[in-house]
Design a protein around this motif. Structure first.
Motif, short mmCIF file in Angstrom:
data_model
loop_
_atom_site.label_atom_id
_atom_site.label_comp_id
_atom_site.label_asym_id
_atom_site.label_seq_id
_atom_site.Cartn_x
_atom_site.Cartn_y
_atom_site.Cartn_z
N CYS A 1 -9.96 2.50 0.55
CA CYS A 1 -8.58 2.71 0.98
C CYS A 1 -8.12 1.49 1.77
O CYS A 1 -8.90 0.88 2.50
CB CYS A 1 -8.46 3.97 1.85
N VAL B 1 -4.46 -0.09 3.94
CA VAL B 1 -3.12 0.20 4.44
C VAL B 1 -2.53 -1.03 5.13
O VAL B 1 -3.25 -1.78 5.80
CB VAL B 1 -3.15 1.40 5.42
N SER C 1 0.84 -1.20 0.00
CA SER C 1 0.00 0.00 0.00
C SER C 1 0.87 1.24 0.00
O SER C 1 2.01 1.22 0.48
CB SER C 1 -0.94 0.01 1.22
N CYS D 1 -8.74 -0.99 6.49
CA CYS D 1 -9.40 -0.56 5.27
C CYS D 1 -10.63 0.26 5.62
O CYS D 1 -11.21 0.12 6.70
CB CYS D 1 -9.80 -1.75 4.38
N SER E 1 -5.42 6.40 -1.90
CA SER E 1 -4.77 5.15 -1.54
C SER E 1 -4.60 4.25 -2.76
O SER E 1 -5.50 4.10 -3.58
CB SER E 1 -5.62 4.42 -0.49
N CYS E 2 -3.41 3.67 -2.89
CA CYS E 2 -3.14 2.67 -3.92
C CYS E 2 -2.70 1.40 -3.22
O CYS E 2 -1.85 1.45 -2.32
CB CYS E 2 -2.06 3.15 -4.87
N PHE E 3 -3.29 0.26 -3.56
CA PHE E 3 -2.88 -0.97 -2.90
C PHE E 3 -2.96 -2.15 -3.85
O PHE E 3 -3.56 -2.09 -4.92
CB PHE E 3 -3.71 -1.24 -1.63
#
Length: 397
Positions: free
Chosen positions: A334, A336, A47, A286, A84-86
């Motif tokens: 999102c 993390v 993430s 999340c 957020s990128c995951f």
């Protein structure tokens, strides 16, 4: 049963900023070097956040052994937002694997963008005989009723506790034909999101649940679209089931009811408390951010940590997005992943959200939150600290 966890992070608010003038000018944000076991599978969970910028597109991609294994083009309103990128995917290794280097990179597909990648984490979790996973490359169509993208049947040996993590990428089709996705066991729905993605925008989706299973249970990612005109297109549909009994301890909380606020101060959605041992832990969290259909508003969300014994606090990650109004609300999932080095004190983690600016009649919303903390015991390896960056790997068995 024990398992390895390898981890690297860049836990800083400055991050890596790049002004990219060529589509081929990739910038590395974070990498994890680790030695996989032979004939093994590792769950790669990564993430990071993207923020600031002067253009509307940036592509994050993930490499393994120098080759692309995942690419994602975002149009995250970079000028004002931090989105957020995951990435979640099992990686299989052969009998005698070489040292792998999992890397997070970013660039501009159109060639001109200034952006910042920050607050990143990469973990590679060894898959045990008690774990399960499935990957579906893609699913597209124009159906307005739920279609199966991928299914995973978990078959515990007796009764078992599992952390189920699901993820996929919503590929841009139309801002007016929203694409819908959720996870279900046939009875309950988790992570329901409606994602109105424009043509240049791909947006990650993910959700997480903690379950106790006494028998075989099937989990399915379902997708469809709202109008059936432009259709839906999802890629990288992944479900993993981590056997929590293979960890020494775990803590979990979730909130599934959508709530909203028009206040500019943080409001609680989910609170996780406990007294984890003096040890290394992993945090997974999340949430899904949205807005009301009466207008767009910037929605903030954060994972906030408090050491009850020392009163020390910190924001582990903060996201903010301005949901677009297309065929209804446009949701922003999102996710993390973070390493926690804990001192054995009483701890508290919160998922919080707030609104920023706009008419008081327009509300910011959070559709769901989930926080999981699992204990992992370090036995070897080092963490190399370079300035504000924690680069390298922690091997946890």
């Amino acid at each position: 049963m024990t398992r390895e966890i390898h981890y690297a992070e860049r836990d800083d608010s400055v991050g890596v900023t790049s002004t990219i003038s060529s589509p081929s000018a990739y910038k590395q944000f974070l990498n994890l070097n680790f030695q996989p076991k032979g004939n093994s599978t590792y769950f790669a969970i990564m993430s990071c956040d993207l923020a600031g910028g002067s253009s509307s597109d940036v592509q994050m991609y993930v490499e393994s052994y120098g080759s692309l294994i995942f690419a994602n083009v975002l149009n995250p309103y970079l000028t004002t937002n931090q989105t957020s990128c995951f990435f979640i995917q099992p990686i299989d290794y052969g009998a005698s694997p070489a040292l792998d280097n999992l890397g997070l990179w970013f660039h501009s597909p159109t060639g001109i963008v200034t952006t910042t990648a920050r607050n990143g984490g990469i973990c590679a979790i060894e898959k045990t005989a008690n774990d399960f996973s499935v990957v579906t490359a893609e699913k597209s169509g124009k159906e307005t009723t739920p279609q199966t993208m991928g299914s995973l049947t978990v078959t515990p040996a007796g009764s078992g506790n599992y952390l189920i993590i699901a993820g996929a990428i919503c590929n841009g089709n139309s801002a007016t034909d929203a694409q819908n996705i959720y996870l279900t066991d046939g009875t309950t729905i988790w992570g329901s999101a409606q994602m109105a993605c424009a043509n240049a925008e791909n947006r990650p989706w993910g959700t997480m649940i903690n379950v106790t299973l006494a028998g075989n249970t099937t989990y399915t990612i379902k997708v469809d679209c709202t109008t059936g005109v432009s259709g839906y297109y999802f890629t990288g549909g992944t479900i993993i089931a981590l056997a929590l009994d293979d960890f020494e301890s775990d803590y979990y909380v979730e909130s599934r009811a959508r709530i909203q606020t028009n206040l500019g101060t943080y409001q609680d959605d989910a609170t996780l408390g406990g007294s984890p041992s003096l040890n290394e832990h992993m945090l997974f969290a999340c949430h899904i951010l949205d807005s009301t259909s009466t207008g767009a508003v910037t929605t903030f969300a954060q994972i906030f940590e408090t050491d009850i014994d020392t009163a020390a606090t910190r924001t582990i990650v903060e996201n903010n997005v301005t949901p677009t109004i297309g065929a209804g609300n446009s949701d922003y999932p999102c996710f993390v992943v973070r390493r926690l080095t804990l001192a054995g004190n009483s701890m508290q983690w919160k998922s919080q959200y707030k609104k920023s600016g706009g008419n008081l009649l327009v509300f910011a919303g959070i559709a769901e939150s989930a926080i999981a903390v699992v204990q992992a015991k370090p036995t070897n390896g080092t963490v190399n600290i370079l300035g504000a960056n924690i680069l390298g790997n922690t091997n946890i068995l």
